[in-house]
Scaffold this motif. Structure first.
Motif, PDB file in Angstrom:
ATOM      1  N   MET A   1       9.141   0.052 -11.874  1.00 13.22           N
ATOM      2  CA  MET A   1       8.968   0.745 -10.570  1.00 13.22           C
ATOM      3  C   MET A   1       7.655   0.328  -9.917  1.00 13.22           C
ATOM      4  SD  MET A   1       9.911   2.656  -8.232  1.00 13.22           S
ATOM      5  CE  MET A   1      11.494   3.038  -8.956  1.00 13.22           C
ATOM      6  N   PHE A   2       7.650   0.389  -8.612  1.00 14.74           N
ATOM      7  CA  PHE A   2       6.427   0.021  -7.894  1.00 14.74           C
ATOM      8  C   PHE A   2       5.436   1.181  -7.928  1.00 14.74           C
ATOM      9  CE2 PHE A   2      10.046  -2.008  -5.636  1.00 14.74           C
ATOM     10  CZ  PHE A   2       9.813  -3.300  -6.044  1.00 14.74           C
ATOM     11  N   LYS A   3       4.177   0.819  -8.094  1.00 17.78           N
ATOM     12  CA  LYS A   3       3.159   1.868  -8.073  1.00 17.78           C
ATOM     13  C   LYS A   3       2.837   2.255  -6.642  1.00 17.78           C
ATOM     14  CE  LYS A   3      -0.131  -0.002 -10.583  1.00 17.78           C
ATOM     15  NZ  LYS A   3       0.313  -1.269 -11.229  1.00 17.78           N
ATOM     16  N   LYS A   4       2.733   1.198  -5.779  1.00 22.09           N
ATOM     17  CA  LYS A   4       2.295   1.474  -4.409  1.00 22.09           C
ATOM     18  C   LYS A   4       2.812   0.366  -3.493  1.00 22.09           C
ATOM     19  CE  LYS A   4      -2.030   2.597  -2.058  1.00 22.09           C
ATOM     20  NZ  LYS A   4      -3.468   2.282  -2.130  1.00 22.09           N
ATOM     21  N   VAL A   5       3.401   0.755  -2.396  1.00 18.02           N
ATOM     22  CA  VAL A   5       4.054  -0.207  -1.508  1.00 18.02           C
ATOM     23  C   VAL A   5       3.507  -0.082  -0.088  1.00 18.02           C
ATOM     24  CG1 VAL A   5       6.268  -0.962  -0.556  1.00 18.02           C
ATOM     25  CG2 VAL A   5       6.159  -0.064  -2.883  1.00 18.02           C
ATOM     26  N   LEU A   6       3.375  -1.236   0.564  1.00 19.31           N
ATOM     27  CA  LEU A   6       2.954  -1.230   1.969  1.00 19.31           C
ATOM     28  C   LEU A   6       4.055  -1.833   2.831  1.00 19.31           C
ATOM     29  CD1 LEU A   6       0.755  -0.735   4.108  1.00 19.31           C
ATOM     30  CD2 LEU A   6      -0.064  -3.061   3.679  1.00 19.31           C
ATOM     31  N   ILE A   7       4.380  -1.135   3.916  1.00 17.38           N
ATOM     32  CA  ILE A   7       5.409  -1.597   4.846  1.00 17.38           C
ATOM     33  C   ILE A   7       4.744  -2.028   6.152  1.00 17.38           C
ATOM     34  CG2 ILE A   7       7.465  -0.955   6.150  1.00 17.38           C
ATOM     35  CD1 ILE A   7       7.820   1.332   4.029  1.00 17.38           C
ATOM     36  N   ALA A   8       4.970  -3.282   6.537  1.00 20.34           N
ATOM     37  CA  ALA A   8       4.469  -3.769   7.837  1.00 20.34           C
ATOM     38  C   ALA A   8       5.677  -4.107   8.695  1.00 20.34           C
ATOM     39  CB  ALA A   8       3.591  -4.997   7.639  1.00 20.34           C
ATOM     40  N   GLU A   9       5.933  -3.310   9.682  1.00 20.42           N
ATOM     41  CA  GLU A   9       7.147  -3.447  10.493  1.00 20.42           C
ATOM     42  C   GLU A   9       6.904  -2.755  11.820  1.00 20.42           C
ATOM     43  OE1 GLU A   9      10.789  -4.522  10.178  1.00 20.42           O
ATOM     44  OE2 GLU A   9      10.319  -3.993  12.262  1.00 20.42           O
ATOM     45  N   ASP A  10       7.053  -3.504  12.910  1.00 20.00           N
ATOM     46  CA  ASP A  10       6.702  -2.918  14.201  1.00 20.00           C
ATOM     47  C   ASP A  10       7.779  -1.992  14.770  1.00 20.00           C
ATOM     48  OD1 ASP A  10       8.345  -5.073  14.628  1.00 20.00           O
ATOM     49  OD2 ASP A  10       7.339  -5.774  16.428  1.00 20.00           O
ATOM     50  N   HIS A  45      -8.682  -2.880   1.793  1.00 22.12           N
ATOM     51  CA  HIS A  45      -9.317  -1.628   1.393  1.00 22.12           C
ATOM     52  C   HIS A  45      -8.820  -1.164   0.026  1.00 22.12           C
ATOM     53  CE1 HIS A  45      -9.823   2.827   1.394  1.00 22.12           C
ATOM     54  NE2 HIS A  45     -11.022   2.478   1.840  1.00 22.12           N
ATOM     55  N   ALA A  46      -7.512  -1.311  -0.181  1.00 21.21           N
ATOM     56  CA  ALA A  46      -6.930  -0.885  -1.461  1.00 21.21           C
ATOM     57  C   ALA A  46      -7.506  -1.699  -2.613  1.00 21.21           C
ATOM     58  CB  ALA A  46      -5.413  -1.030  -1.416  1.00 21.21           C
ATOM     59  N   LEU A  47      -7.699  -2.998  -2.370  1.00 18.19           N
ATOM     60  CA  LEU A  47      -8.279  -3.856  -3.400  1.00 18.19           C
ATOM     61  C   LEU A  47      -9.691  -3.403  -3.752  1.00 18.19           C
ATOM     62  CD1 LEU A  47      -7.279  -7.542  -2.571  1.00 18.19           C
ATOM     63  CD2 LEU A  47      -6.950  -6.340  -4.735  1.00 18.19           C
ATOM     64  N   LYS A  48     -10.455  -3.102  -2.712  1.00 18.35           N
ATOM     65  CA  LYS A  48     -11.858  -2.725  -2.934  1.00 18.35           C
ATOM     66  C   LYS A  48     -11.987  -1.396  -3.664  1.00 18.35           C
ATOM     67  CE  LYS A  48     -14.043  -5.291   0.824  1.00 18.35           C
ATOM     68  NZ  LYS A  48     -14.466  -5.223   2.249  1.00 18.35           N
ATOM     69  N   THR A  49     -11.071  -0.480  -3.365  1.00 15.51           N
ATOM     70  CA  THR A  49     -11.150   0.827  -4.006  1.00 15.51           C
ATOM     71  C   THR A  49     -10.367   0.867  -5.314  1.00 15.51           C
ATOM     72  OG1 THR A  49      -9.281   1.560  -2.650  1.00 15.51           O
ATOM     73  CG2 THR A  49     -11.492   2.039  -1.828  1.00 15.51           C
ATOM     74  N   GLY A  50      -9.829  -0.261  -5.701  1.00 17.09           N
ATOM     75  CA  GLY A  50      -9.237  -0.365  -7.028  1.00 17.09           C
ATOM     76  C   GLY A  50      -7.854   0.226  -7.201  1.00 17.09           C
ATOM     77  N   ASN A  51      -7.164   0.523  -6.127  1.00 15.22           N
ATOM     78  CA  ASN A  51      -5.769   0.957  -6.290  1.00 15.22           C
ATOM     79  C   ASN A  51      -4.876   0.124  -5.369  1.00 15.22           C
ATOM     80  OD1 ASN A  51      -6.816   2.092  -3.982  1.00 15.22           O
ATOM     81  ND2 ASN A  51      -5.543   3.927  -4.105  1.00 15.22           N
ATOM     82  N   GLU A  52      -4.718  -1.126  -5.776  1.00 12.56           N
ATOM     83  CA  GLU A  52      -4.059  -2.075  -4.892  1.00 12.56           C
ATOM     84  C   GLU A  52      -2.544  -1.867  -4.812  1.00 12.56           C
ATOM     85  OE1 GLU A  52      -5.678  -2.868  -7.656  1.00 12.56           O
ATOM     86  OE2 GLU A  52      -4.467  -4.219  -8.904  1.00 12.56           O
ATOM     87  N   TYR A  53      -1.984  -2.419  -3.761  1.00 16.92           N
ATOM     88  CA  TYR A  53      -0.528  -2.407  -3.585  1.00 16.92           C
ATOM     89  C   TYR A  53       0.091  -3.441  -4.515  1.00 16.92           C
ATOM     90  CZ  TYR A  53      -1.445   0.162   0.735  1.00 16.92           C
ATOM     91  OH  TYR A  53      -1.835   1.089   1.647  1.00 16.92           O
ATOM     92  N   ASP A  54       1.298  -3.155  -4.999  1.00 12.71           N
ATOM     93  CA  ASP A  54       1.979  -4.191  -5.779  1.00 12.71           C
ATOM     94  C   ASP A  54       3.172  -4.772  -5.038  1.00 12.71           C
ATOM     95  OD1 ASP A  54       3.277  -1.822  -6.073  1.00 12.71           O
ATOM     96  OD2 ASP A  54       3.399  -1.858  -8.251  1.00 12.71           O
TER      97      ASP A  54
END
Lengths: 221, 221
Positions: A1-10, A45-54
């Motif tokens: 399962m994904f821990k964290k997902v980012l959606i980029a869609e206009d 930002h997620a990378l810097k704060t240590g909880n990156e998107y997968d």
DNA sequence: GATATACTTACGGGAATCCGTAAAAGAAGA
DNA sequence: TCTTCTTTTACGGATTCCCGTAAGTATATC
């Protein structure tokens, strides 16, 4: 399962459906943005704060509006994101159907899945999630066959340069000048003629117009 | 408020978002189909059983698949539906952006709203629902201004025939033969040349290749 | 029927493209 | 370095396309 997902869609409507598909799949930890620039910021930002998107889910074409953007397309976004976080998984969700373009996404950008906006797209999204979770790639069913076949002829970089110049209105006889200006190796008019004739012969086309139309159709220009 | 709404939309993702928009708006009594033929059947059946729909939401383009359809486009569907039930309200939800086509929907088919699949489409859907409830028409904000302007040059039927022939590989000198075979009025080579030159002049293009590329881009061929 | 107007077609010179051949330039190997 | 092979370029005639002009055709108006 994904821990964290980012959606980029206009498109608001697609954005909502992607979120719903993710939630149905069991992934509740997802963020969504409507602009590429915002997406890159979030990744950073997620990378810097240590909880990156997968996983990044992105469209290819984003419409311009009154807010100017540095990154304007999904392809650019994927490139930029992969520089920051090379291991991120990428799913492209787009209406694009041209084999050459989709093929390029897998080969050049190493995306993990491509789902075309079409009849059963939400079902396919969930199948793609599943495939990615299992370290596999996914391609929309309707595209699986036609992805190779359209490559009756593999266009080289030089071919595409010639075709692009013609389609921009450069006369054949003026192409050598342009090639020399850009220091492109074979620049003689005869080489240009020979190459164009070769393409037309291989594809059994009769004129340049047919060649241009074909290249537009399969998306190489 | 709407008593009963029918959604005809082949893309699963769009279909879901429309339903959600309707529910957010407070309309819970809605049905959805993925094919035009099914839509017409539902309209027909509802009329016969005395609980007709008062709003049809439809896309314009429906993708063909293995199930053959009598009605293949939203435009045809609207025509057929209006013959059965002239008083039904119609909202078109489509990615179409060409002014001429949208203009025609309002003028010829008397649709009540057009929402373009774009950035804030769900918000616009709700605004459109509201407008229709108040007996008004609705057009996407982004289209209100640009309804004329996109037509840099309006391609006539004859133009498109010429361009199509070229893109199929017919040599310019052979076009008169094809035109005569199809009994198309101006068929002289000079007329063909003149028309092609006129198009290129108006669009300030240098060669046929550029013209073909342009037509492929804007979708006239 | 004569005239005007718009549209279509025919023709011809010049430009661009097509196509084959041959010379020139590079690249690879002995 | 010389030879061989491949690639690139140069050249020229045939074909096609471009573009302007003139002649033909149709329609409408008076």
């Amino acid at each position: 399962m994904f821990k964290k997902v980012l959606i980029a869609e206009d498109h608001e409507s697609s954005n909502i459906s992607i979120r719903k598909a993710l939630e149905d799949f069991g992934c509740l930890n997802n963020d969504h943005v409507y602009y590429c620039d915002d997406a890159l910021k979030r990744i950073n930002h997620a990378l810097k704060t240590g909880n990156e998107y997968d996983l990044l889910i992105t469209d290819l074409s984003f419409e311009e509006d009154e807010i100017p953007q540095t990154i304007g397309t999904g392809t650019e976004l994927i490139k930029a994101v992969k520089e920051l976080q090379p291991n991120i998984k990428v799913l492209v969700f787009s209406a694009e159907s041209k084999g050459a373009i989709i093929d390029n996404l897998f080969k050049e950008l190493n995306i993990n899945a491509f789902v075309r906006k079409a009849r059963r797209d939400v079902t396919e999204l969930k199948q793609a999630f599943d495939a990615i979770c299992n370290q596999k790639t996914y391609l929309s069913a309707s595209l699986r066959r036609s992805i190779q076949y359209s490559n009756a002829y593999e266009f080289k970089e030089f071919d595409i340069i010639l075709i692009s110049l013609l389609s921009k209105g450069v006369l054949q006889k003026d192409i050598p000048t342009h090639l020399k200006a850009k220091k492109i190796k074979p620049s003689g008019l005869s080489s240009v003629e020979k190459r164009l004739n070769y393409m037309k012969e291989v594809l059994s086309f009769n004129n340049n117009e047919q060649l241009i139309a074909f290249c537009k159709d399969i998306g190489v220009i």
